[in-house]
Design a protein around this motif. Sequence first.
Motif, PDB file in Angstrom:
ATOM      1  N   GLN A   2      11.593   7.680   4.286  1.00 55.61           N
ATOM      2  CA  GLN A   2      12.241   6.715   4.976  1.00 55.61           C
ATOM      3  C   GLN A   2      10.793   6.546   6.085  1.00 55.61           C
ATOM      4  OE1 GLN A   2      13.676   9.572   3.935  1.00 55.61           O
ATOM      5  NE2 GLN A   2      16.011   8.615   3.472  1.00 55.61           N
ATOM      6  N   ASP A   3       9.930   7.355   6.396  1.00 54.10           N
ATOM      7  CA  ASP A   3       9.489   7.551   7.768  1.00 54.10           C
ATOM      8  C   ASP A   3       8.030   6.909   7.612  1.00 54.10           C
ATOM      9  OD1 ASP A   3      10.936   9.449   8.773  1.00 54.10           O
ATOM     10  OD2 ASP A   3       9.418  11.228   8.968  1.00 54.10           O
ATOM     11  N   ALA A   4       7.683   7.001   6.283  1.00 55.42           N
ATOM     12  CA  ALA A   4       6.982   6.122   5.472  1.00 55.42           C
ATOM     13  C   ALA A   4       6.917   4.834   4.990  1.00 55.42           C
ATOM     14  CB  ALA A   4       6.515   6.973   4.640  1.00 55.42           C
ATOM     15  N   ILE A   5       8.423   4.649   4.791  1.00 57.63           N
ATOM     16  CA  ILE A   5       8.996   3.650   4.064  1.00 57.63           C
ATOM     17  C   ILE A   5       8.947   2.317   5.974  1.00 57.63           C
ATOM     18  CG2 ILE A   5      10.824   2.081   3.597  1.00 57.63           C
ATOM     19  CD1 ILE A   5      11.588   4.020   1.292  1.00 57.63           C
ATOM     20  N   ALA A   6       9.033   3.104   6.841  1.00 53.31           N
ATOM     21  CA  ALA A   6       9.472   2.543   8.022  1.00 53.31           C
ATOM     22  C   ALA A   6       7.746   1.716   9.166  1.00 53.31           C
ATOM     23  CB  ALA A   6       9.997   3.430   9.249  1.00 53.31           C
ATOM     24  N   ASN A  59      -9.228  -4.173  -8.539  1.00 55.52           N
ATOM     25  CA  ASN A  59      -9.403  -3.183  -9.584  1.00 55.52           C
ATOM     26  C   ASN A  59      -9.609  -1.766  -9.678  1.00 55.52           C
ATOM     27  OD1 ASN A  59     -10.254  -5.173 -11.424  1.00 55.52           O
ATOM     28  ND2 ASN A  59     -11.606  -5.388 -10.007  1.00 55.52           N
ATOM     29  N   ASN A  60      -8.299  -1.353  -7.945  1.00 56.35           N
ATOM     30  CA  ASN A  60      -8.117  -0.144  -7.558  1.00 56.35           C
ATOM     31  C   ASN A  60      -7.291   1.137  -8.322  1.00 56.35           C
ATOM     32  OD1 ASN A  60      -8.241   1.199  -4.727  1.00 56.35           O
ATOM     33  ND2 ASN A  60      -6.423   0.927  -4.938  1.00 56.35           N
ATOM     34  N   ASN A  61      -6.813   0.677  -9.697  1.00 57.41           N
ATOM     35  CA  ASN A  61      -6.432   1.262 -10.831  1.00 57.41           C
ATOM     36  C   ASN A  61      -5.205   2.728 -10.419  1.00 57.41           C
ATOM     37  OD1 ASN A  61      -8.510   0.691 -12.827  1.00 57.41           O
ATOM     38  ND2 ASN A  61      -9.773   1.903 -11.385  1.00 57.41           N
ATOM     39  N   GLY A  62      -4.463   2.169  -9.299  1.00 57.45           N
ATOM     40  CA  GLY A  62      -3.211   2.365  -8.569  1.00 57.45           C
ATOM     41  C   GLY A  62      -3.202   3.330  -7.806  1.00 57.45           C
ATOM     42  N   GLU A  63      -4.714   3.892  -7.934  1.00 62.90           N
ATOM     43  CA  GLU A  63      -4.843   4.815  -6.213  1.00 62.90           C
ATOM     44  C   GLU A  63      -4.584   4.097  -4.700  1.00 62.90           C
ATOM     45  OE1 GLU A  63      -6.812   7.800  -6.687  1.00 62.90           O
ATOM     46  OE2 GLU A  63      -6.406   7.064  -9.152  1.00 62.90           O
ATOM     47  N   PRO A  64      -4.209   5.469  -4.657  1.00 59.27           N
ATOM     48  CA  PRO A  64      -3.226   5.078  -3.392  1.00 59.27           C
ATOM     49  C   PRO A  64      -4.170   4.061  -2.032  1.00 59.27           C
ATOM     50  CG  PRO A  64      -3.064   7.365  -3.171  1.00 59.27           C
ATOM     51  CD  PRO A  64      -3.809   7.165  -4.638  1.00 59.27           C
ATOM     52  N   ILE A  65      -3.943   3.531  -0.850  1.00 61.10           N
ATOM     53  CA  ILE A  65      -4.715   2.641  -0.278  1.00 61.10           C
ATOM     54  C   ILE A  65      -4.749   3.875   1.473  1.00 61.10           C
ATOM     55  CG2 ILE A  65      -5.432   0.843   1.256  1.00 61.10           C
ATOM     56  CD1 ILE A  65      -4.432  -0.798  -0.955  1.00 61.10           C
ATOM     57  N   GLN A  93       3.618   8.984  -1.143  1.00 64.33           N
ATOM     58  CA  GLN A  93       2.903   7.309  -1.648  1.00 64.33           C
ATOM     59  C   GLN A  93       4.026   6.479  -1.654  1.00 64.33           C
ATOM     60  OE1 GLN A  93       0.671   7.952  -5.270  1.00 64.33           O
ATOM     61  NE2 GLN A  93      -0.416   9.637  -4.343  1.00 64.33           N
ATOM     62  N   ILE A  94       3.855   5.250  -0.952  1.00 62.97           N
ATOM     63  CA  ILE A  94       5.003   4.407  -1.279  1.00 62.97           C
ATOM     64  C   ILE A  94       3.958   3.028  -1.655  1.00 62.97           C
ATOM     65  CG2 ILE A  94       5.729   2.274   0.414  1.00 62.97           C
ATOM     66  CD1 ILE A  94       6.320   5.144   0.716  1.00 62.97           C
ATOM     67  N   ASP A 143       1.192  -4.208  -8.028  1.00 63.27           N
ATOM     68  CA  ASP A 143       2.366  -3.137  -7.164  1.00 63.27           C
ATOM     69  C   ASP A 143       0.791  -2.556  -6.257  1.00 63.27           C
ATOM     70  OD1 ASP A 143       4.353  -4.221  -7.960  1.00 63.27           O
ATOM     71  OD2 ASP A 143       5.095  -1.725  -8.456  1.00 63.27           O
ATOM     72  N   ILE A 144       0.942  -3.163  -5.159  1.00 64.17           N
ATOM     73  CA  ILE A 144       0.009  -1.500  -4.111  1.00 64.17           C
ATOM     74  C   ILE A 144       0.745  -0.433  -3.200  1.00 64.17           C
ATOM     75  CG2 ILE A 144      -1.057  -1.489  -1.835  1.00 64.17           C
ATOM     76  CD1 ILE A 144      -1.986  -3.960  -4.137  1.00 64.17           C
ATOM     77  N   ILE A 145      -0.166   0.515  -3.766  1.00 61.78           N
ATOM     78  CA  ILE A 145       0.322   2.018  -3.064  1.00 61.78           C
ATOM     79  C   ILE A 145      -0.341   2.475  -2.594  1.00 61.78           C
ATOM     80  CG2 ILE A 145       0.337   4.662  -4.398  1.00 61.78           C
ATOM     81  CD1 ILE A 145       1.842   2.316  -6.481  1.00 61.78           C
ATOM     82  N   LEU A 146       0.197   2.902  -1.305  1.00 59.01           N
ATOM     83  CA  LEU A 146      -0.340   2.938   0.027  1.00 59.01           C
ATOM     84  C   LEU A 146       0.169   4.403   0.397  1.00 59.01           C
ATOM     85  CD1 LEU A 146       1.403   0.094   1.827  1.00 59.01           C
ATOM     86  CD2 LEU A 146      -1.072   0.667   1.589  1.00 59.01           C
ATOM     87  N   SER A 147      -0.710   5.445   0.823  1.00 62.57           N
ATOM     88  CA  SER A 147      -0.737   6.441   1.004  1.00 62.57           C
ATOM     89  C   SER A 147      -1.051   6.745   2.532  1.00 62.57           C
ATOM     90  CB  SER A 147      -2.065   7.373   0.933  1.00 62.57           C
ATOM     91  OG  SER A 147      -2.119   8.461   1.291  1.00 62.57           O
ATOM     92  N   VAL A 148       0.749   7.581   3.151  1.00 55.57           N
ATOM     93  CA  VAL A 148       1.080   7.475   4.465  1.00 55.57           C
ATOM     94  C   VAL A 148       1.436   9.930   4.780  1.00 55.57           C
ATOM     95  CG1 VAL A 148       2.685   7.036   6.595  1.00 55.57           C
ATOM     96  CG2 VAL A 148       2.002   5.643   4.715  1.00 55.57           C
TER      97      VAL A 148
END
Length: 257
Positions: A166-170, A61-67, A105-106, A96-101
């Motif tokens: 690419q750094d964030a993806i790694a 229930n994160n509504n697509g907000e980045p973690i 956003q990944i 899908d899970i959105i991650l903040s780096v």
Amino acid sequence: MNKKKFLNDTPDTFDQISDHQNSTAKILDQPFEVCTSWEGCADQKIKNIAGRSSENLDLNNNNGEPIRISNFFHYAKIIFFLLEVWYKQEKHNRQDIILSVSRFQIRLQASDLYCCPVKKDEKDDRNLNYATMKTSKEFTKNYSETLWNYMVGNHDKVESYVKTPQDAIAICAILFSEVIRYSDMFFHNILLMECYKSWNEFCDYHPMVTGGSWKYLGEKVPEKVERRKHKNLLTYAEKIKTIRGKRETLFQVTSTV
């Protein structure tokens, strides 16, 4: 800051995270222990660490907000949720899970666990893989330090090194995708950070960067992955035995492959 001792930034992170002393090693000149024997119990150990987090967590229930990771226990709590709840759902029910780096956003894709940039960077980098990924020079050199700071929520330090998608993806691929595919990697990533510092070294030695290992999720782990994991354990055992000339055996590692 002494880059060789960057793990000292969080002195209480690993105190007493293990249930059994004979499955941990106290790292010399470091204020915590690292799990050295987690075969068959990694999920339970992750759960134990996650239980120390005070963060509320409901990724469905994160509504697509980045973690955005707050601390190491929050990271463990997210991993435990992804392993035990999120990935066990039917694919059509998973989001899908959105991650903040850093400033990026990944997207952790529910369909295949691949990581790709969100929005403006997505069209350029969707098909990136470990072999072709071009990370920035400073990030590549300081990969372990950046990885650790992300895990413990030191986002200012992460931002100083993460310059490209690419750094964030790694970061996300190693800390999320590969851990979901094989939960032993939760601890193995930490061990590797003590042995290797650069992104290139991680690509050379990480057990899950052997090609195709993700296909065996839920089945027997490929022998090449186990073989590389145990080789890293032996390398690490020798490394901490010889620090500052101390030759005592801190723990015993045996290879079953």
